[in-house]
Design an enzyme around this catalytic site. Structure first.
Site, short mmCIF file in Angstrom:
data_model
loop_
_atom_site.label_atom_id
_atom_site.label_comp_id
_atom_site.label_asym_id
_atom_site.label_seq_id
_atom_site.Cartn_x
_atom_site.Cartn_y
_atom_site.Cartn_z
N GLY A 145 3.25 -13.79 8.75
CA GLY A 145 4.30 -12.77 8.89
C GLY A 145 4.98 -12.45 7.58
CB THR A 193 -0.92 -0.02 1.25
OG1 THR A 193 -1.73 -1.18 1.17
CG2 THR A 193 -1.80 1.22 1.30
CG ASP A 247 2.88 -9.58 7.48
OD1 ASP A 247 2.23 -10.44 8.08
OD2 ASP A 247 2.79 -9.39 6.25
CD GLU A 263 3.08 -16.26 5.89
OE1 GLU A 263 2.33 -17.02 5.27
OE2 GLU A 263 2.89 -15.05 6.00
#
Ligand code: F6P
Length: 366
Positions: free
Chosen positions: A163, A97, A120, A215
């Site tokens: 994350g 973003t 995250d 992850e």
């Protein structure tokens, strides 16, 4: 998100007499010109609700998936913002973003202002992002609960925590939940080190072992394999320059990323084989992104949101509202967009984890 939207809207309307418009579903809604009025009534009662009343999407103005292809819709996004008569476009989100907002400013001349939102916690330039504390509390609670069953059954349990490519969430929840092993992307792990650690624990009489696996964590061998695979991968994404006339209904499935098997399954399988101890897997997934925000997140959102309104009133645009120590400050967007805040290897949390004998996967410890 809702708490931040409420903070911005209430302060903007009541303190500064502004008119606030909500854009639906993120940048896609801007391109498709879908909006709703944000006033005192619409934002009333949403402080405690997770998610966003505006909806969101992962779509970027310059690569908008439409009918199985991607189009650069920057010009349409800018035109629609101008049509709405916006003085400033406020964007809430993570690293992507921040980049997209800067893109709209640099390529389209829009005034933008951003807020850092991601579980995250990897947005550069701010001490913390909202959403992180809520996800941290969910992941910690999960590790707490997993301890109960792991000890009853004398198992290893691998708990996969989100994350993206940073380890803030797994590290924070791992320390707070007392995980025995914490594996994060910033520290590539060695499978032999982890399995030996687990064997030693069992020999020392421990009935269970809890592993907090980010992850994005990778073992040393995977890093080498992935580098080779990445070179072979065909490019399937197409990009075109488009306008509203190019918007066609269609199937965007080709543009979806490859479905991901939870990393935790593979790790659990390997560890069971190497240690001879029964292993189980829990992948928390999107559970971490649901439910009511924690008090700390509500407070943070309200502080950042109201500070954003204050900056808008001052005409201070093209900045991100960041947390630095006890202050909410404006940092130039160009200084943060495109960068990532990963866990530095000398971060005190890593040292803290090691000091309570947590295995970080990289070196033999007791
Ligand atoms: O950025 C937030 C996050 O939850 C990451 O932790 C995770 O990798 C990703 O989003 C999942 O994305 P999606 O919801 O698109 O599957």
């Amino acid at each position: 998100m809702n708490a931040a939207i409420r903070g911005i809207t209430k302060a903007a309307i009541t303190e500064y007499g502004m008119h606030v418009i909500g854009i639906l579903d993120g940048f896609r809604g801007l391109v498709e010109n879908r909006t709703m009025a944000l006033d005192w009534n619409t934002v009333s009662g949403i402080l405690t609700h997770g998610g966003t009343l505006l909806g969101t999407s992962r779509d970027k103005p310059k690569k908008m998936p439409m009918g199985g292809e991607e189009f650069d819709m920057t010009a349409t996004a800018v035109k629609n913002a101008q049509r709405l008569g916006l003085d400033c476009l406020v964007c809430l989100g993570g690293g992507g973003t921040q980049k997209n907002a800067l893109h709209l400013h640099e390529k389209g001349g829009l005034n933008v202002l951003t807020l850092p939102k991601t579980i995250d916690n990897d947005v550069f330039g701010t001490d913390i992002s909202f959403g992180y504390d809520t996800a941290l509390s969910i992941a910690t609670d999960a590790i707490d609960r997993l301890h109960t069953t792991a000890t009853s059954h004398q198992r290893i349990i691998v708990c996969e925590i989100m994350g993206h490519n940073s380890g803030w969430l797994a590290l924070g929840a791992g320390i707070a939940g007392g995980a025995d092993v914490i594996l994060i992307p910033e520290i590539p792990y060695d499978l032999d080190v982890v399995s030996q650690f687990l064997i030693n624990r069992r020999r020392a009489g421990k009935r269970f072992s809890l592993i907090a696996l980010a992850e994005g964590a990778r073992n040393k061998n995977e890093i080498v394999t992935e580098a080779v695979e990445a070179k072979k991968k065909p490019k399937i994404r197409k990009k075109k320059t488009g306008d509203e006339k190019d918007l066609v209904e269609g199937d965007d499935h080709d543009l979806l990323p490859v479905f991901q098997e939870p990393k935790a399954s593979r790790l659990a399988r390997d560890l069971q084989r190497l240690t001879g101890i029964e292993a189980r897997v829990t992948s928390l997934g999107h559970v971490q992104r649901g439910g009511a925000p924690t008090p700390a997140d509500r407070l943070l959102c309200t502080r950042l949101g109201t500070r954003a309104a204050e900056l808008l009133a001052e005409g201070k645009y093209n900045v991100m509202v960041a947390v630095r120590g006890t202050e909410c400050v404006a940092v130039p967007l160009k200084d943060v967009a495109g960068q990532k805040k990963i866990v530095p290897l000398n971060h005190p949390w890593i040292e803290t984890a090691r000091l309570v004998s947590t295995c970080m996967g990289d070196r033999y410890s007791v």
